[in-house]
Design a protein around this motif. Structure first.
Motif, PDB file in Angstrom:
ATOM      1  N   GLU A   1       0.839  -1.202   0.000  1.00 54.65           N
ATOM      2  CA  GLU A   1       0.000   0.000   0.000  1.00 54.65           C
ATOM      3  C   GLU A   1       0.870   1.246   0.000  1.00 54.65           C
ATOM      4  OE1 GLU A   1      -2.569  -0.252   3.322  1.00 54.65           O
ATOM      5  OE2 GLU A   1      -3.747  -1.927   2.523  1.00 54.65           O
ATOM      6  N   VAL A   2       1.995   1.163   0.683  1.00 59.24           N
ATOM      7  CA  VAL A   2       2.926   2.295   0.709  1.00 59.24           C
ATOM      8  C   VAL A   2       3.448   2.569  -0.690  1.00 59.24           C
ATOM      9  CG1 VAL A   2       5.123   3.143   1.610  1.00 59.24           C
ATOM     10  CG2 VAL A   2       3.597   1.832   3.085  1.00 59.24           C
ATOM     11  N   ALA A   3       3.712   1.525  -1.457  1.00 67.07           N
ATOM     12  CA  ALA A   3       4.231   1.681  -2.818  1.00 67.07           C
ATOM     13  C   ALA A   3       3.255   2.484  -3.668  1.00 67.07           C
ATOM     14  CB  ALA A   3       4.497   0.313  -3.443  1.00 67.07           C
ATOM     15  N   GLN A   4       1.961   2.233  -3.518  1.00 71.80           N
ATOM     16  CA  GLN A   4       0.952   2.976  -4.272  1.00 71.80           C
ATOM     17  C   GLN A   4       0.946   4.445  -3.853  1.00 71.80           C
ATOM     18  OE1 GLN A   4      -2.736   0.930  -3.568  1.00 71.80           O
ATOM     19  NE2 GLN A   4      -2.070  -0.968  -4.566  1.00 71.80           N
ATOM     20  N   PHE A   5       1.079   4.685  -2.563  1.00 75.77           N
ATOM     21  CA  PHE A   5       1.129   6.057  -2.046  1.00 75.77           C
ATOM     22  C   PHE A   5       2.344   6.797  -2.591  1.00 75.77           C
ATOM     23  CE2 PHE A   5       2.887   8.811   1.381  1.00 75.77           C
ATOM     24  CZ  PHE A   5       1.908   9.801   1.372  1.00 75.77           C
TER      25      PHE A   5
END
Length: 432
Positions: free
Chosen positions: A58-62
């Motif tokens: 999810e951090v990668a998408q952010f």
């Protein structure tokens, strides 16, 4: 590479995370206690919502969204990170839980099930991304958690619209003894200018209003109130030594810089200041008494926000057609600035008359001048002499060409009419 500021930088950022964790779910605000000059002070912040994540994916998408935003800003206004926003960055999970790290385009984060929940939050992720974007001081990567990194982190927060969180971070750095503010400006004028230019180029009403709101928030965070400046002006009555202050208004190559410079010049003239303009039109240097410089600086912030908002409303109304929007905006700014300069001049003249001085700045002194008239005349002479001396020392010469005259009488007239309603903080209208 040595990293002498690491522990202190971490301490400041731990302070911010504690403040963020204490935000009231009902009001969205947090009240913090700080110490300044040996005294405790209370400050209230309304920080932007900080995202939390369940796993590194999810951090990668952010991070991808953040980088896309920075690249979009770079295309419109030039890179604020010397092109590093174009460099790819990946996010991966690692087996440990105590550390979040960055190295060579790779952010490593611990997993929640291994005790890494502390790192799966927006503020911590942006800390690691600031390492990726950091070019140190003056374009050289010379620090890990030093001055360059901290400036990059604050800039990143502001570019994302996290103005309140950025203000909290600056305060925390100050509290632990890092990056203490040397002057009243603290780069604030450039930051407000950047937000206003973002508002000009916004593609949606919501985005436009968000940028205007952030510009006003930034002004509030830095205590930009004309009443404060006026109080400083009164306290500065005893100041007898001129000084100078250089302020940056924008980045190189932005055509709108000249419009903002014109506004600064109009305000500065009304406050007994002399000015020089940078050759690349990115800023000005103000010469005069410190209290007059402060009044000019804070008045500029208030008026710049209003000028851009007024022009934006005019362009969106469609009343400028068939003239191109960019041309109409430039003409509107010209009319707005001209009228503001006149009103400030009239206010200055009225103030002199009320104080028993009479006349106008630079006018011949009366045959039997009073004490106040003599004081003002002496002040003008002292500022003129100081500016002439500084110009000789620093090789300031030439005449500023200014902005190109725009032939759009209707937009110019509308700008002048809007300037008649200009407001200053809690003041209703500028009194002319």
């Amino acid at each position: 590479m040595s990293d002498p500021d690491r522990s202190t930088t971490y301490a400041a950022e731990d302070m911010v995370t504690a403040w963020l964790d204490a935000v009231s779910p009902e009001t969205g605000q947090v009240q913090v206690t700080t110490r300044r000059d040996g005294r405790c002070q209370q400050a209230t912040y309304t920080p932007e919502v900080e995202p939390r994540f369940s796993r590194p994916a999810e951090v990668a998408q952010f991070v991808e969204k953040v980088m896309d935003r920075l690249q979009g800003l770079s295309r419109q206004y030039g890179s604020g990170y010397r092109g590093r926003e174009k460099k790819p960055v990946r996010v991966v999970a690692h087996a440990g839980w105590k550390k979040a790290t960055y190295s060579d385009g790779l952010i490593r984060l611990p997993q929640r099930e291994r005790g890494g929940a502390w790192a799966l939050r927006g503020f911590v992720v942006l800390h690691e991304l600031a390492h990726h974007l950091n070019t140190g001081v003056d374009g050289a990567i010379i620090d890990v958690h030093g001055e360059g990194f901290r400036a990059t982190f604050v800039q990143l927060l502001e570019d994302l619209g996290w103005v309140q969180v950025a203000a909290m971070l600056r305060e925390a750095y100050d509290q632990v003894g890092l990056d203490r503010r040397q002057g009243a400006d603290d780069g604030m004028l450039e930051k407000v200018g950047k937000l206003l230019r973002h508002a000009e180029g916004a593609t949606t009403e919501a985005e436009r209003e968000a940028f205007f709101s952030k510009a006003q928030e930034l002004a509030s965070v830095h205590s930009i109130e004309l009443a404060v400046a006026r109080a400083a002006h009164e306290r500065g009555a005893a100041e007898r030594t001129p000084t100078f202050e250089s302020i940056r208004l924008g980045h190189r190559g932005q055509p709108s810089n000249v419009r903002f410079i014109n506004l600064v010049l109009a305000i500065a003239r009304a406050n007994d200041l002399r000015c020089s303009i940078r050759g690349d039109n990115t800023g000005v240097t103000l010469y005069g008494f410190a209290s007059d410089i402060e009044v000019t600086r804070v008045l500029y912030v208030s008026l710049a926000v209003q000028m851009v908002a007024d022009a934006d409303a005019y362009i969106r109304s469609g009343a400028h057609r068939p003239v191109h929007g960019r041309t109409a905006r430039a003409a509107f700014y010209a009319g707005w600035t001209s009228r503001i300069g006149q009103r400030l001049h009239e206010a200055n003249r009225a103030a002199r008359a009320i104080s028993g001085v009479g006349g106008e700045p630079g006018a011949p002194a009366p045959e039997r001048p009073g004490t106040k008239a003599l004081a003002l005349l002496a002040k003008e002479v002292e500022v003129d002499d100081y500016y002439a001396s500084m110009a000789r020392q620093h090789g300031v010469s030439g005449t500023w060409k200014g902005s190109t005259v725009v032939d759009d009488a209707r937009s110019t007239s509308r700008g002048r009419a809007a300037a008649d309603q200009a407001r200053l903080g809690s003041q209703k209208v500028i009194s002319a």
